[in-house]
Design an enzyme around this catalytic site. Structure first.
Site, PDB file in Angstrom:
ATOM      1  N   CYS A   1      27.465  26.776  30.430  1.00  0.00           N
ATOM      2  CA  CYS A   1      26.086  26.605  29.993  1.00  0.00           C
ATOM      3  C   CYS A   1      25.528  27.949  29.518  1.00  0.00           C
ATOM      4  O   CYS A   1      25.638  28.945  30.233  1.00  0.00           O
ATOM      5  CB  CYS A   1      25.255  26.054  31.149  1.00  0.00           C
TER       6      CYS A   1
ATOM      7  N   CYS B   1      25.649  20.430  30.829  1.00  0.00           N
ATOM      8  CA  CYS B   1      25.641  21.366  31.946  1.00  0.00           C
ATOM      9  C   CYS B   1      25.475  20.535  33.210  1.00  0.00           C
ATOM     10  O   CYS B   1      24.568  19.721  33.301  1.00  0.00           O
ATOM     11  CB  CYS B   1      24.474  22.344  31.795  1.00  0.00           C
TER      12      CYS B   1
ATOM     13  N   CYS C   1      22.616  28.914  32.370  1.00  0.00           N
ATOM     14  CA  CYS C   1      22.911  29.195  33.779  1.00  0.00           C
ATOM     15  C   CYS C   1      24.360  29.625  34.004  1.00  0.00           C
ATOM     16  O   CYS C   1      24.718  30.046  35.101  1.00  0.00           O
ATOM     17  CB  CYS C   1      22.577  27.990  34.652  1.00  0.00           C
TER      18      CYS C   1
ATOM     19  N   ASP D   1       0.637  10.256   3.984  1.00  0.00           N
ATOM     20  CA  ASP D   1       1.168  11.087   5.056  1.00  0.00           C
ATOM     21  C   ASP D   1       0.042  11.968   5.600  1.00  0.00           C
ATOM     22  O   ASP D   1      -0.060  13.141   5.285  1.00  0.00           O
ATOM     23  CB  ASP D   1       2.304  11.938   4.487  1.00  0.00           C
TER      24      ASP D   1
ATOM     25  N   LYS E   1       1.949   4.679   1.653  1.00  0.00           N
ATOM     26  CA  LYS E   1       1.903   5.167   3.028  1.00  0.00           C
ATOM     27  C   LYS E   1       1.495   6.644   3.008  1.00  0.00           C
ATOM     28  O   LYS E   1       2.329   7.530   2.851  1.00  0.00           O
ATOM     29  CB  LYS E   1       3.279   4.994   3.680  1.00  0.00           C
TER      30      LYS E   1
ATOM     31  N   CYS F   1      20.022  23.990  37.091  1.00  0.00           N
ATOM     32  CA  CYS F   1      19.999  24.793  35.862  1.00  0.00           C
ATOM     33  C   CYS F   1      18.555  25.039  35.413  1.00  0.00           C
ATOM     34  O   CYS F   1      17.774  24.108  35.232  1.00  0.00           O
ATOM     35  CB  CYS F   1      20.756  24.066  34.766  1.00  0.00           C
TER      36      CYS F   1
ATOM     37  N   LYS G   1      10.498   3.277   3.737  1.00  0.00           N
ATOM     38  CA  LYS G   1      10.547   4.741   3.641  1.00  0.00           C
ATOM     39  C   LYS G   1      11.343   5.138   2.413  1.00  0.00           C
ATOM     40  O   LYS G   1      12.407   4.575   2.138  1.00  0.00           O
ATOM     41  CB  LYS G   1      11.230   5.309   4.897  1.00  0.00           C
TER      42      LYS G   1
ATOM     43  N   TYR H   1      -7.780   1.404   5.477  1.00  0.00           N
ATOM     44  CA  TYR H   1      -6.772   0.364   5.218  1.00  0.00           C
ATOM     45  C   TYR H   1      -6.718  -0.773   6.243  1.00  0.00           C
ATOM     46  O   TYR H   1      -5.857  -1.635   6.161  1.00  0.00           O
ATOM     47  CB  TYR H   1      -5.387   0.972   5.042  1.00  0.00           C
TER      48      TYR H   1
ATOM     49  N   GLU I   1       0.833  -1.207   0.000  1.00  0.00           N
ATOM     50  CA  GLU I   1       0.000   0.000   0.000  1.00  0.00           C
ATOM     51  C   GLU I   1       0.867   1.256   0.000  1.00  0.00           C
ATOM     52  O   GLU I   1       2.006   1.223   0.453  1.00  0.00           O
ATOM     53  CB  GLU I   1      -0.877   0.025   1.272  1.00  0.00           C
TER      54      GLU I   1
HETATM   55 ZN   LIG Z   1      22.807  25.130  32.808  1.00  0.00          ZN
END
Ligand SMILES: [Zn+2]
Length: 664
Positions: free
Chosen positions: A406, A424, A409, A117, A115, A429, A314, A226, A113
């Site tokens: 980071c 981090c 933070c 979307d 597929k 954080c 796919k 289907y 079949e």
């Molecule tokens: Zn952080």
């Protein structure tokens, strides 16, 4: 006289249904639009003059006049499973190899079949009348979108057929938006100053989730059937016959579906569509290959998340070239820093792409990506677009510095043990906290409506929320005064949070964001422990011994408990998951395979009952099987049981076993 009117109305409805079918399902209209409109107007006039004859299945009643307040949930009586993917001919052959091994010397064939979307939908017909329509959701529970689905003219409100329709017939299929309608919709939205939909799937999903069915009706959605879900009696012995039956019932079936005798034919069909799928008036992202015979599907069974009798193929990813405008660093819920490229917008597989992941800093260095560079991006399947290579360096080279702190933070960062990710390390954080909250509130987890990214940002930035449990301490007065937060919206947020207090245990466990624990594992854990306190008290050994959990997940869960026990205790004060039916040990150590159609259970329900009583319910019969529970029209499993000398029991005996301990 009145009798004549009633007869006339019935006749007109029949004619209109027939013409809808010819137009929307077969694509072969027999009358002009003008003639159709005349019939419709005639029916409407008669109904208005005789409102006592208006019934919900009339073609005039597709569009509800009253907007909905919101969407309720529907639990699927048979879960909507997902599918495993393949990406090339070798993987398809490997799939075929697995099938052949399991089916032995038996002959088998495939149905191939397209597929589509779109959005998977389950339609429930009772005595031939459409009663509900639900989205897939998480596979177990979806949204009730009946009012909107009724407006899709390709979907019959009443099935054709003269009494030969099962009392309960669930039809599964895909709601999609044809490409031409999608382009037209985006043109109208641009004119109205509204944002465009990124792709036809989003447009279809957005249209089904509108509260006003009148708008949905104008969106020109369509449908292909289907598969079946719950059935009160079998419709056919194989998939291809089922699709033929669908057509006879007036349900639209994709005309490109083909049977294939062997995997070579399957591969040829898949490859030929790879070349020409862009010419269709709907978006497809691959093919679906299914074993045709249902008895053979039963033998093949399913893994935790996907059936072993079907696979998707796919299409190769599409690529496009664009320019990197800037590079951001994002902080994930476990502290991982990810570089993300902001791009000049470009079309890829029908989607406008503006950002692409660079995965990690090693990858960024390897690709040598900088701001202003021309890059090639690719989108594989459903994965976020990624940068594949640099096509041309920018005239002025701006090197990208790997962060030493980071970006949120400012704390020190460190490389993971595996050496790939930079993290981090600050447990407080706020960047990480925001991501954890977003995940917790997300649709697959606690599904807290109205708690969007922007609000989460504000709650953290203002200090109102410092951990997951703080969400449940929020009051309406805390929210009023935040950006775009009036009386009404604050009320909605608080209500949505209250509602989430009753979410199932599996959703809570998933929402915690424990490393290695996704939705499926959370489901298994919730079934095993039943209550939140029982889960919290689990030892690493107990966790590791659970089927499908194992040592890695067990260690990860215990590590989480060690760090977060205070938070869990705090959450426990607020969260109230509905109690699971008490597990018993009636079938402890007993293995039962279910086959055929039962009177009191669907197969899934019977298997669940076995597991809840402490037994095992695998999908195929082996020497280790203690009993085979055979319902009506039991197929090859019954044969195999008899061959192996396994005791066969009927439904009555099974019910007795659930009450008294099963003995051999
Ligand atoms: Zn952080």
């Amino acid at each position: 006289m009145v009798k004549d009117v009633k007869k006339q109305i019935r006749q007109l409805r029949g004619e209109i249904r027939e013409h809808d079918y010819l137009y929307y399902v077969l694509n072969q209209p027999k009358i002009s639009d003008h003639q159709y409109d005349k019939l419709f107007a005639e029916l409407k006039e008669l109904e208005q003059a005789n409102p006592q004859f208006i019934t919900p299945d009339s073609p005039t009643q597709r569009v509800s006049e009253r907007p909905l307040e919101g969407f309720t949930s529907i639990r699927h009586s048979v879960p909507m499973l997902s599918m495993d993917n393949t990406y090339n001919a070798e993987e398809l052959r490997a799939f075929d190899e697995r099938v052949r091994k399991q089916l032995g010397s038996e002959d088998y064939d495939y149905v191939v079949e397209l597929k589509i979307d779109g959005l998977a939908i389950s339609l429930r017909y009772e005595r031939g009348q459409l009663v509900t329509a639900a989205t897939r959701g998480d596979g177990e529970v979806g949204d009730d979108v009946t009012a909107n689905v009724r407006t899709i003219k390709a979907i019959p409100l009443v099935l054709f057929g003269d009494g030969k329709i099962p009392d309960v017939l669930e039809v599964r299929g895909e709601v999609y938006m044809p490409t031409t309608s999608f382009i037209e919709l985006n043109r109208l939205r641009a004119e109205a100053g509204e944002p465009a939909f990124a792709n036809p799937r989003n447009a279809a999903a957005g249209s089904l989730k509108l509260l006003d069915a009148k708008i949905t009706a104008a969106r020109n959605l369509s449908f292909f059937a289907y598969a079946t879900g719950e059935l009160s009696e079998p419709l056919a012995a194989n998939h291809y016959q089922t699709l033929e039956k669908f057509k006879k019932l007036g349900l639209p079936v994709n005309p490109k579906i083909k049977r294939a005798k062997n995997i070579d034919e399957v591969i040829n069909i898949c490859l030929s569509w790879t070349e020409r799928h862009s010419k269709l008036n709907y978006h497809i992202d691959g093919m679906v290959i299914k074993i045709n015979r249902f008895d053979q599907r039963d033998v093949l069974g399913a893994t935790g998340r996907a059936p072993r009798w079907c696979i998707s193929y796919k299409f190769p990813a599409e690529r496009a070239e664009t320019i990197v405008e800037s590079i951001d660093v994002q902080v994930g819920k476990s502290g991982i820093l990810t570089p993300v490229a902001n791009l000049t917008a470009v079309q890829l597989s029908g989607t406008a792409v503006k950002r692409a992941s660079l995965h990690n800093f090693d990858e960024l260095n390897r690709l040598n990506v900088g701001v202003g560079d021309t890059v090639v991006i690719e989108k594989a399947g459903e994965i976020i677009p990624q940068v594949i290579e640099v096509k041309a360096k920018a005239a002025v080279n701006v090197p990208f510095e790997v962060p030493t702190q980071c970006p949120i933070c400012g704390s020190a960062v460190a490389r993971d043990e595996e050496g790939v990710y930079i993290r981090c390390l600050n447990p407080d954080c706020l960047g990480q906290l925001k991501e954890r909250l977003k995940y917790f509130a997300g649709r697959g987890q606690m599904d807290i409506e109205h708690l969007g990214d922007a609000l989460i940002g504000q709650l953290v930035d203002t200090g109102l929320v410092r951990d997951l449990a703080d969400l449940y301490k929020l009051k309406k007065s805390d929210l009023i005064g935040l950006d775009r937060m009036g009386e009404k919206s604050a009320d909605n947020v608080i209500k949505a949070i209250r509602k989430s207090e009753k979410r199932a245990l599996a959703r809570i466990i998933a929402g915690l964001g424990i490393r290695h624990i996704g939705g499926q594992s959370a489901q298994i854990l919730s079934e095993h422990f039943g209550t939140f306190p029982a889960f919290m008290a689990a030892s690493e050994e107990e966790l590791a011994n659970i089927d499908q959990v194992g040592p890695t997940m067990a260690r990860s869960i215990r590590e989480y408990f060690n760090k977060q026990m205070d938070l869990l205790r705090e959450l426990l004060k607020y969260l109230n998951p509905p109690p699971k039916t008490q597990r018993t040990d009636k079938l402890e150590g007993v293995t039962i395979v279910v086959t055929g159609t039962l009177e009191n259970f669907t197969r899934q329900q019977a298997e669940q009952a076995i597991r809840q009583a402490g037994g095992k319910a695998p999908s195929s019969v082996s020497k280790k099987t203690d009993f085979v529970l055979a319902g009506k029209e039991a197929g090859s499993k019954l044969d195999k049981a008899q061959k192996l000398g396994v005791t066969v029991i009927n439904e009555k005996q099974f019910l007795e076993m659930l009450v008294t301990k099963g003995e051999q």
